[in-house]
Design a protein around this motif. Structure first.
Motif, PDB file in Angstrom:
ATOM      1  N   ARG A   1       0.800  -1.236   0.077  1.00 47.75           N
ATOM      2  CA  ARG A   1       0.015  -0.024   0.226  1.00 47.75           C
ATOM      3  C   ARG A   1       0.863   1.388   0.045  1.00 47.75           C
ATOM      4  O   ARG A   1       0.431   2.413  -0.155  1.00 47.75           O
ATOM      5  N   VAL A   2       2.182   0.967   0.081  1.00 46.80           N
ATOM      6  CA  VAL A   2       3.059   2.147   0.177  1.00 46.80           C
ATOM      7  C   VAL A   2       3.084   2.952  -1.379  1.00 46.80           C
ATOM      8  O   VAL A   2       3.212   2.160  -2.221  1.00 46.80           O
ATOM      9  N   ASN A   3       3.089   4.233  -1.601  1.00 43.68           N
ATOM     10  CA  ASN A   3       2.925   4.835  -2.769  1.00 43.68           C
ATOM     11  C   ASN A   3       4.371   4.582  -3.376  1.00 43.68           C
ATOM     12  O   ASN A   3       5.324   4.698  -2.615  1.00 43.68           O
ATOM     13  N   GLY A   4       4.174   4.265  -4.697  1.00 43.06           N
ATOM     14  CA  GLY A   4       5.557   4.036  -5.453  1.00 43.06           C
ATOM     15  C   GLY A   4       5.781   2.615  -5.597  1.00 43.06           C
ATOM     16  O   GLY A   4       6.509   2.235  -6.259  1.00 43.06           O
ATOM     17  N   VAL A   5       5.167   1.637  -4.843  1.00 44.23           N
ATOM     18  CA  VAL A   5       5.235   0.249  -4.944  1.00 44.23           C
ATOM     19  C   VAL A   5       4.605  -0.145  -6.164  1.00 44.23           C
ATOM     20  O   VAL A   5       3.360  -0.303  -6.155  1.00 44.23           O
ATOM     21  N   VAL A   6       5.454  -0.981  -6.849  1.00 46.99           N
ATOM     22  CA  VAL A   6       4.639  -1.700  -8.187  1.00 46.99           C
ATOM     23  C   VAL A   6       4.539  -3.055  -7.957  1.00 46.99           C
ATOM     24  O   VAL A   6       3.301  -3.545  -8.241  1.00 46.99           O
ATOM     25  N   ASP A   7       5.192  -3.836  -6.888  1.00 37.97           N
ATOM     26  CA  ASP A   7       5.041  -5.305  -6.738  1.00 37.97           C
ATOM     27  C   ASP A   7       5.697  -5.482  -5.199  1.00 37.97           C
ATOM     28  O   ASP A   7       6.665  -4.936  -4.806  1.00 37.97           O
ATOM     29  N   VAL A   8       5.308  -6.540  -4.604  1.00 35.47           N
ATOM     30  CA  VAL A   8       6.109  -6.925  -3.479  1.00 35.47           C
ATOM     31  C   VAL A   8       6.339  -8.432  -3.554  1.00 35.47           C
ATOM     32  O   VAL A   8       5.543  -9.455  -3.648  1.00 35.47           O
ATOM     33  N   VAL A   9       7.597  -8.913  -3.368  1.00 35.82           N
ATOM     34  CA  VAL A   9       7.926 -10.271  -3.342  1.00 35.82           C
ATOM     35  C   VAL A   9       8.308 -10.619  -1.888  1.00 35.82           C
ATOM     36  O   VAL A   9       9.199  -9.982  -1.235  1.00 35.82           O
ATOM     37  N   ASN A  10       7.350 -11.401  -1.332  1.00 32.64           N
ATOM     38  CA  ASN A  10       7.204 -11.850   0.045  1.00 32.64           C
ATOM     39  C   ASN A  10       8.488 -12.915   0.271  1.00 32.64           C
ATOM     40  O   ASN A  10       7.953 -14.173  -0.077  1.00 32.64           O
ATOM     41  N   LYS A  11       9.430 -13.202   0.746  1.00 36.71           N
ATOM     42  CA  LYS A  11      10.462 -14.108   0.944  1.00 36.71           C
ATOM     43  C   LYS A  11      10.542 -14.167   2.281  1.00 36.71           C
ATOM     44  O   LYS A  11      11.414 -15.021   2.690  1.00 36.71           O
ATOM     45  N   LEU A  12       9.745 -13.630   3.372  1.00 37.56           N
ATOM     46  CA  LEU A  12       9.830 -13.823   4.799  1.00 37.56           C
ATOM     47  C   LEU A  12       9.420 -15.377   5.119  1.00 37.56           C
ATOM     48  O   LEU A  12       8.438 -15.944   4.774  1.00 37.56           O
ATOM     49  N   THR A  13      10.123 -15.659   6.228  1.00 40.82           N
ATOM     50  CA  THR A  13       9.917 -17.016   6.607  1.00 40.82           C
ATOM     51  C   THR A  13       9.103 -16.631   8.371  1.00 40.82           C
ATOM     52  O   THR A  13       9.429 -15.643   8.564  1.00 40.82           O
ATOM     53  N   TRP A  14       8.917 -17.724   8.889  1.00 38.36           N
ATOM     54  CA  TRP A  14       8.493 -17.360  10.200  1.00 38.36           C
ATOM     55  C   TRP A  14       8.575 -18.584  11.156  1.00 38.36           C
ATOM     56  O   TRP A  14       8.997 -19.958  10.705  1.00 38.36           O
ATOM     57  N   LYS A  15       8.598 -18.480  12.376  1.00 39.18           N
ATOM     58  CA  LYS A  15       8.883 -19.538  13.525  1.00 39.18           C
ATOM     59  C   LYS A  15       7.572 -20.144  13.956  1.00 39.18           C
ATOM     60  O   LYS A  15       7.518 -21.604  13.945  1.00 39.18           O
ATOM     61  N   ASN A  16       6.677 -19.615  13.954  1.00 34.55           N
ATOM     62  CA  ASN A  16       5.377 -20.289  14.323  1.00 34.55           C
ATOM     63  C   ASN A  16       4.286 -20.205  13.286  1.00 34.55           C
ATOM     64  O   ASN A  16       3.930 -19.103  12.855  1.00 34.55           O
ATOM     65  N   ASP A  17       3.686 -20.947  12.658  1.00 33.62           N
ATOM     66  CA  ASP A  17       2.701 -21.042  11.757  1.00 33.62           C
ATOM     67  C   ASP A  17       1.400 -20.926  12.500  1.00 33.62           C
ATOM     68  O   ASP A  17       0.739 -22.018  12.926  1.00 33.62           O
ATOM     69  N   ASP A  18       0.768 -19.782  12.643  1.00 33.68           N
ATOM     70  CA  ASP A  18      -0.328 -19.360  13.333  1.00 33.68           C
ATOM     71  C   ASP A  18      -1.518 -19.313  12.316  1.00 33.68           C
ATOM     72  O   ASP A  18      -2.705 -18.820  12.789  1.00 33.68           O
ATOM     73  N   SER A  19      -1.275 -19.623  11.128  1.00 33.26           N
ATOM     74  CA  SER A  19      -2.456 -19.714  10.118  1.00 33.26           C
ATOM     75  C   SER A  19      -3.896 -20.293  10.374  1.00 33.26           C
ATOM     76  O   SER A  19      -5.073 -19.943  10.129  1.00 33.26           O
ATOM     77  N   THR A  20      -3.535 -21.698  11.106  1.00 32.98           N
ATOM     78  CA  THR A  20      -4.646 -22.253  11.401  1.00 32.98           C
ATOM     79  C   THR A  20      -5.381 -21.600  12.451  1.00 32.98           C
ATOM     80  O   THR A  20      -6.821 -21.898  12.490  1.00 32.98           O
ATOM     81  N   TRP A  21      -4.934 -20.940  13.270  1.00 32.26           N
ATOM     82  CA  TRP A  21      -5.505 -20.137  14.226  1.00 32.26           C
ATOM     83  C   TRP A  21      -6.485 -19.164  13.772  1.00 32.26           C
ATOM     84  O   TRP A  21      -7.542 -18.856  14.186  1.00 32.26           O
ATOM     85  N   GLU A  22      -5.770 -18.317  12.670  1.00 30.78           N
ATOM     86  CA  GLU A  22      -6.311 -17.263  12.235  1.00 30.78           C
ATOM     87  C   GLU A  22      -7.809 -17.939  11.434  1.00 30.78           C
ATOM     88  O   GLU A  22      -8.749 -17.222  11.347  1.00 30.78           O
ATOM     89  N   ALA A  23      -7.793 -19.182  10.847  1.00 32.25           N
ATOM     90  CA  ALA A  23      -8.732 -19.557  10.260  1.00 32.25           C
ATOM     91  C   ALA A  23     -10.004 -20.223  11.147  1.00 32.25           C
ATOM     92  O   ALA A  23     -10.997 -19.924  10.727  1.00 32.25           O
ATOM     93  N   ARG A  24      -9.862 -20.159  12.315  1.00 31.62           N
ATOM     94  CA  ARG A  24     -10.990 -20.513  13.528  1.00 31.62           C
ATOM     95  C   ARG A  24     -11.489 -19.028  13.651  1.00 31.62           C
ATOM     96  O   ARG A  24     -12.579 -19.186  14.224  1.00 31.62           O
TER      97      ARG A  24
END
Length: 226
Positions: free
Chosen positions: A203-226
């Motif tokens: 959402r930052v002005n001037g950004v054409v695209d974002v390449v997300n190479k971030l990793t994580w320690k805890n996968d909380d995506s299943t919590w979000e789905a609940r």
């Protein structure tokens, strides 16, 4: 920080009044190198816009109906009622599109871009809350947002998005920008945090695209789905 219309609009605006003649409007467009002009009343309220398309209707109808010297058939006049009126118009009052499509200075640049796209126009009159002209914003003004320097974009992402907006540890996140394409690398504590970081970066002005190479320690995506 998201840019607003006020940040990119033109404040030195060529305008006309309702009584301005056809030829003077055409000259204003040509001299100013612009595609439309706002029409103002005596108190600087925007009452309409006259565009190149509005002016070209006169020649368009002349070509279509008058080259052989006859009056347009009734079905043609009924098919193009507004066009017929504008083709006969001699002043801004006759030619203008009213009410004008406007935006306020506080609106985001993205809002202005979406409005232009939805209404198929190239320029918007910028008005205050009383409807008085403050400036004009064009598609060209908005395109300039993508010409921001890569270092400037990277600094905003680091300072405003990662350090101030995200209330989490981002010390292990690296930001690089190449021609407006942002790459986020490194790691964060939670998977959902990496998604939020990428979304806010886009959402930052001037950004054409974002390449997300971030990793994580805890996968909380299943919590979000609940």
């Amino acid at each position: 920080m998201r840019m607003t219309v006020e940040d990119v609009m033109t404040t030195k605006v060529v305008s006309v009044t309702a009584a301005t003649p056809f030829k003077d409007i055409a000259q204003a467009l040509i001299t100013g190198g612009i595609s439309a002009v706002p029409v103002l009343d005596d108190d600087d309220h925007v009452i309409g816009m006259v565009s190149e398309a509005d002016l070209l209707r006169k020649e368009e109808f002349r070509e279509e109906f008058y080259q052989e010297g006859y009056r347009p058939p009734l079905r043609a006049r009924l098919r193009h009622p507004k066009g017929r009126q504008k083709a006969d118009g001699d002043t801004a009052a006759d030619l203008m599109t009213s009410p004008a499509i406007t935006v306020t200075p506080a609106a985001t640049a993205v809002t202005a871009a979406r409005l232009m796209d939805a209404r198929d126009v190239k320029r918007l009159a910028v008005v205050d809350y009383d409807g008085r002209l403050q400036g004009v914003v064009s598609r060209r003004d908005l395109v300039k947002l993508f010409l921001r320097d890569d270092e400037e974009i990277a600094a905003e992402i680091r300072d405003d998005v990662l350090d101030r907006t995200l209330w989490v540890d981002t010390s292990n996140v690296t930001v690089s920008v190449d021609n407006g394409v942002v790459t986020l690398s490194g790691w964060m504590d939670r998977r959902t945090e990496t998604a939020i970081a990428a979304r806010m970066t886009s959402r930052v002005n001037g950004v054409v695209d974002v390449v997300n190479k971030l990793t994580w320690k805890n996968d909380d995506s299943t919590w979000e789905a609940r």
